[in-house]
Design an enzyme around this catalytic site. Structure first.
Site, PDB file in Angstrom:
ATOM      1  CG  ASN A 132      50.061 110.221 106.886  1.00  0.00           C
ATOM      2  OD1 ASN A 132      50.760 111.215 106.762  1.00  0.00           O
ATOM      3  ND2 ASN A 132      48.835 110.144 106.360  1.00  0.00           N
ATOM      4  CD  GLU A 133      46.726 113.580 107.139  1.00  0.00           C
ATOM      5  OE1 GLU A 133      45.678 113.044 106.746  1.00  0.00           O
ATOM      6  OE2 GLU A 133      47.161 114.641 106.658  1.00  0.00           O
TER       7      GLU A 133
ATOM      8  CG  HIS B 219      50.540 107.561 104.234  1.00  0.00           C
ATOM      9  ND1 HIS B 219      51.385 108.652 104.171  1.00  0.00           N
ATOM     10  CD2 HIS B 219      49.343 108.007 103.779  1.00  0.00           C
ATOM     11  CE1 HIS B 219      50.722 109.704 103.686  1.00  0.00           C
ATOM     12  NE2 HIS B 219      49.481 109.333 103.439  1.00  0.00           N
TER      13      HIS B 219
ATOM     14  CD  GLN C  55      47.970 108.905  98.911  1.00  0.00           C
ATOM     15  OE1 GLN C  55      48.687 109.092  99.881  1.00  0.00           O
ATOM     16  NE2 GLN C  55      47.210 109.856  98.411  1.00  0.00           N
TER      17      GLN C  55
HETATM   18  C1  FCB Z   1      46.563 113.841 103.493  1.00  0.00           C
HETATM   19  C2  FCB Z   1      47.115 112.450 103.286  1.00  0.00           C
HETATM   20  C3  FCB Z   1      47.788 112.250 101.964  1.00  0.00           C
HETATM   21  C4  FCB Z   1      47.088 112.992 100.845  1.00  0.00           C
HETATM   22  C5  FCB Z   1      46.826 114.432 101.205  1.00  0.00           C
HETATM   23  C6  FCB Z   1      46.151 115.229 100.128  1.00  0.00           C
HETATM   24  O1  FCB Z   1      45.442 113.723 104.319  1.00  0.00           O
HETATM   25  O2  FCB Z   1      48.046 112.123 104.298  1.00  0.00           O
HETATM   26  O3  FCB Z   1      47.890 110.872 101.735  1.00  0.00           O
HETATM   27  O4  FCB Z   1      45.950 112.327 100.464  1.00  0.00           O
HETATM   28  O5  FCB Z   1      46.071 114.500 102.374  1.00  0.00           O
END
Ligand code: FCB
Length: 407
Positions: free
Chosen positions: A164-165, A120, A22
């Site tokens: 991440n997520e 990520h 990003q």
């Molecule tokens: C999350 C992501 C991050 C960003 C935020 C707004 O889902 O981990 O990269 O985009 O949302």
């Protein structure tokens, strides 16, 4: 007696977050770059623009860290890019490892403690071409990269986030199917809710997390490993408790439970989702929405922290993302003040929270568009000049003063 309502506990992590794809720019060897180009060429998809040069943080990271430290933050969460470290299967770029190693050292030189994320959302193109997280050996491949990246985190890094997520990764293919209208991927979620994660991908992410955590510990036993889960405040309306549970379980709780035995668990919260008897309740027209279309709902953070502490009661929590896309910085302060006070109240009630990282340090590429500006620091799209917003000094001051900032 210490006043928990105003004083930050000793050692509490106080920072801002970013992710490589990003902000770095030119992430040409990643699966996301390839997808952006493909979707843009086809037209009509959820990708509005390419990540391009993003914030040019691949070169300008010292400036980013200088600013965060000057603003008063004590911690910085950033991710390292697999596609740069392992550009072809088994081929390791020592130059890329040195680059990220210099970032870890550069953080310490400025008084920032680094929290390093290993994955990520983005992976190398070759990994995607070989079946991505569906491939039988996906976890082995990920663990091999994590081991190779050890020089980055072996010294001077206390916290590593493996993935991440993972819940978003596991529902991503279904999300891509669903998103055909206008607006970046982030905006679309506001109107449709989240599809259910794919069961095979869910399993694969959990396996990859375990393997990665073992790989990190084998190289650097002192590192505290965890992963960061996207958690919305899921609320039941009109007696739809069972429906709300059924919505939340595969989308978040399964991933929170998988943190059992980890050193910490990352909570990433932005808004709430309301579930009624007929499913997702739309956000009413009169309610304030952010630039992503999400409801302005700062209470979400305190609510999710309380929820997570019941699903994963034995694991300390770190807020690894929380923030708001807005072009009115006073709303950023209002949102964040509300979120932080919800967190402080949850802590006063016994929820074990060890840190707070705001999303995001910089305006950045929000997975399809630069339009949703989440940054404490504005970034000019062509000169890359950084301009901290008033919210940045306000929030950073919490780190310097070791007190919760209030609006
Ligand atoms: C999350 C992501 C991050 C960003 C935020 C707004 O889902 O981990 O990269 O985009 O949302």
């Amino acid at each position: 007696m210490t006043d928990l309502s105003t004083t930050m506990p000793a050692g509490f992590l106080w920072g801002a977050s970013t992710a490589a794809h990003q902000i770095e720019g030119g992430n040409h060897n990643s699966d996301w770059w390839e997808m952006e180009q493909h979707v843009l060429a086809e037209g009509g998809g959820p990708i509005q623009e390419s990540s391009g040069d993003a914030c040019d943080s691949f070169h300008r990271w010292p400036e980013d860290m200088d600013l965060l430290a000057q603003l008063g933050f004590t911690d910085y969460r950033f991710s390292i890019e697999w596609a740069r470290i392992e550009p072809a299967p088994g081929e390791i770029s020592h130059a890329a490892i040195d680059h990220y190693r210099r970032m870890v050292e550069g953080a310490h030189e400025r008084g920032l403690r680094p929290l390093v994320t290993l994955h990520h959302f983005t992976a190398p193109r070759w990994f995607a071409h070989r079946g991505s997280w569906y491939a039988e050996d996906a976890a082995d491949r990920f663990a091999r990269y994590v081991e190779a990246a050890a020089p980055v985190y072996a010294d001077g890094v206390d916290h590593v986030c493996t993935i991440n997520e993972p819940n978003m990764v596991a529902l991503f293919p279904a999300l891509v199917e669903m998103l055909t209208g206008d607006g970046g991927a982030t905006e679309q979620l506001a109107n449709h809710g989240l599809p259910e994660p794919d069961a095979k991908l869910t399993e694969s992410m959990i396996r990859a997390h375990r393997r990665a955590a073992e790989a990190v510990k084998s190289r650097a036993p002192h590192v505290r490993t965890g992963w960061s889960v996207a958690v919305q405040a899921v609320q039941a309306i009109e007696g739809a408790e069972q429906a709300a549970k059924a919505y939340g379980r595969p989308r978040q709780d399964v991933f929170l439970e998988a943190a059992h035995g980890d050193d910490w668990l990352g909570v990433q919260t932005y808004t709430r989702t309301r579930i009624g008897p007929d499913g997702l309740a739309p956000v009413p027209d009169e309610v304030e929405r952010t630039l992503t279309g999400w409801e302005f709902y700062p209470q979400a953070l305190g609510e999710t922290l309380r929820h997570v502490s019941t699903v994963a009661p034995d694991v300390p929590l770190i807020v690894t993302e929380n923030g708001i896309a807005t072009d009115d910085d006073t709303r950023r302060v209002a949102y964040t003040a509300g979120a932080v006070s919800g967190m402080a109240n949850a802590m006063a009630d016994g929820v074990d929270v060890r840190g707070y990282f705001h999303w995001s340090a910089l305006d950045n590429y929000e997975w399809g568009s630069f339009r949703p500006t989440f940054g404490l620091i504005a970034v000019d799209r062509t000169t890359f000049a950084r301009t901290p917003r008033p919210s940045a000094a306000w929030l950073g001051g919490g780190g310097r003063d070791r007190r919760w900032p209030t609006a």
